[in-house]
Design a protein around this motif. Structure first.
Motif, PDB file in Angstrom:
ATOM      1  N   ARG A  83       0.831  -1.211   0.000  1.00  0.00           N
ATOM      2  CA  ARG A  83       0.000   0.000   0.000  1.00  0.00           C
ATOM      3  C   ARG A  83       0.865   1.260   0.000  1.00  0.00           C
ATOM      4  NH1 ARG A  83      -5.228   1.174   3.804  1.00  0.00           N
ATOM      5  NH2 ARG A  83      -5.143   3.452   3.842  1.00  0.00           N
ATOM      6  N   SER A  84       1.820   1.320   0.914  1.00  0.00           N
ATOM      7  CA  SER A  84       2.688   2.498   0.978  1.00  0.00           C
ATOM      8  C   SER A  84       3.655   2.545  -0.195  1.00  0.00           C
ATOM      9  CB  SER A  84       3.455   2.516   2.300  1.00  0.00           C
ATOM     10  OG  SER A  84       4.229   1.339   2.446  1.00  0.00           O
TER      11      SER A  84
ATOM     12  N   SER B  52       0.766  13.006   1.328  1.00  0.00           N
ATOM     13  CA  SER B  52      -0.238  11.968   1.078  1.00  0.00           C
ATOM     14  C   SER B  52       0.129  10.675   1.803  1.00  0.00           C
ATOM     15  CB  SER B  52      -0.367  11.706  -0.428  1.00  0.00           C
ATOM     16  OG  SER B  52      -0.880  12.834  -1.098  1.00  0.00           O
TER      17      SER B  52
ATOM     18  N   ASP C 110      -2.235   9.114   4.565  1.00  0.00           N
ATOM     19  CA  ASP C 110      -2.732   7.751   4.428  1.00  0.00           C
ATOM     20  C   ASP C 110      -2.356   6.910   5.646  1.00  0.00           C
ATOM     21  OD1 ASP C 110      -3.945   5.561   3.079  1.00  0.00           O
ATOM     22  OD2 ASP C 110      -1.975   4.874   2.436  1.00  0.00           O
TER      23      ASP C 110
ATOM     24  N   MET D 160      -9.585   3.035  -2.538  1.00  0.00           N
ATOM     25  CA  MET D 160      -8.134   2.951  -2.679  1.00  0.00           C
ATOM     26  C   MET D 160      -7.688   2.896  -4.144  1.00  0.00           C
ATOM     27  SD  MET D 160      -7.398   3.402   0.347  1.00  0.00           S
ATOM     28  CE  MET D 160      -5.635   3.468   0.053  1.00  0.00           C
TER      29      MET D 160
ATOM     30  N   TYR E  30      -7.818   6.431  -5.373  1.00  0.00           N
ATOM     31  CA  TYR E  30      -6.802   7.242  -4.683  1.00  0.00           C
ATOM     32  C   TYR E  30      -5.423   7.005  -5.289  1.00  0.00           C
ATOM     33  CZ  TYR E  30      -3.344   8.313  -1.068  1.00  0.00           C
ATOM     34  OH  TYR E  30      -2.239   8.762  -0.395  1.00  0.00           O
TER      35      TYR E  30
END
Length: 218
Positions: A29-30, A63, A67, A194, A197
């Motif tokens: 995700r990151s 961001s 997040d 997501m 995004y």
């Protein structure tokens, strides 16, 4: 052919996003945003260190922070507020980038304002508590629609500009889905939050890669 070659590095964040959507995992995700940040940084290092790209990198950095905060503390009103503030700063960085290349489109701003302020007045105003979070949401709406109008008003008429516009529009759409899920209890579109995004960051990175080879920006 050169256009395709410039966009080839996007396979990295796209692959990370695909992995995250299929398997989950915080590092995937990151990694999407981190890889986008790394690609923009490479363009910045290799293309005369254009100062406009610093604001894209700042937007990505805030961001990532936003997040992270929302991923851990979104159930707490003050945690959600902190996340909103971090993403608001990211939007301010996007706006600065856009203003280096033009001025906001007034028709786009007023059209978006009519739609989103109506949504706020009739839906979010009575639903968002406590009041500091409500005020932050209103401020975020203003900044978000100004960000998209600023992107639309950039003077460039290249394909790269429209990639950037789509990126900011995707972020605005993702934020709308978050508000529906978090404040209105409408979870039908939760799975799209997501992907839209991260798509916003991939499109913004594509814009930088597309235009970075030209070296014709501020």
């Amino acid at each position: 052919m050169r256009f395709v070659r410039n966009l080839f590095p996007l396979l990295i964040p796209v692959a990370l996003l695909t992995g995250y959507l299929n398997a989950g995992g915080w590092w995937l995700r990151s990694g999407v945003t981190l890889s986008c940040l790394a690609l923009v940084m490479l363009v910045w290092l290799l293309r005369s260190r254009r100062r406009d790209l610093v604001f894209v990198m700042l937007a990505f950095a805030f961001s990532i922070a936003g997040d992270s905060v929302l991923g851990r503390y979104s159930a707490q009103p003050m945690g959600f507020l902190a996340g909103v503030i971090l993403f608001l700063i990211a939007h301010l960085a996007y706006i600065k980038y856009c203003l280096l290349h033009g001025s906001p489109s007034r028709p786009v701003f007023w059209l978006l304002a009519a739609v989103f302020l109506s949504y706020y007045a009739f839906c979010l105003l009575p639903a968002v508590h406590p009041w500091p979070l409500n005020a932050a949401v209103l401020a975020y709406i203003f900044i978000s629609i100004f960000s998209l109008s600023a992107a639309w008003g950039m003077k460039e008429r290249s394909f790269g500009k429209w990639l950037f516009v789509v990126g900011i529009a995707s972020l605005l759409f993702s934020d709308l889905l978050i508000s529906l899920n978090s404040f209105m209890g409408i979870s039908n579109f939760r799975r799209m939050i997501m992907p839209t995004y991260f798509a916003s960051q991939i499109f913004v990175t594509a814009s930088v890669l597309c235009c970075g080879a030209k070296g014709d920006r501020a």
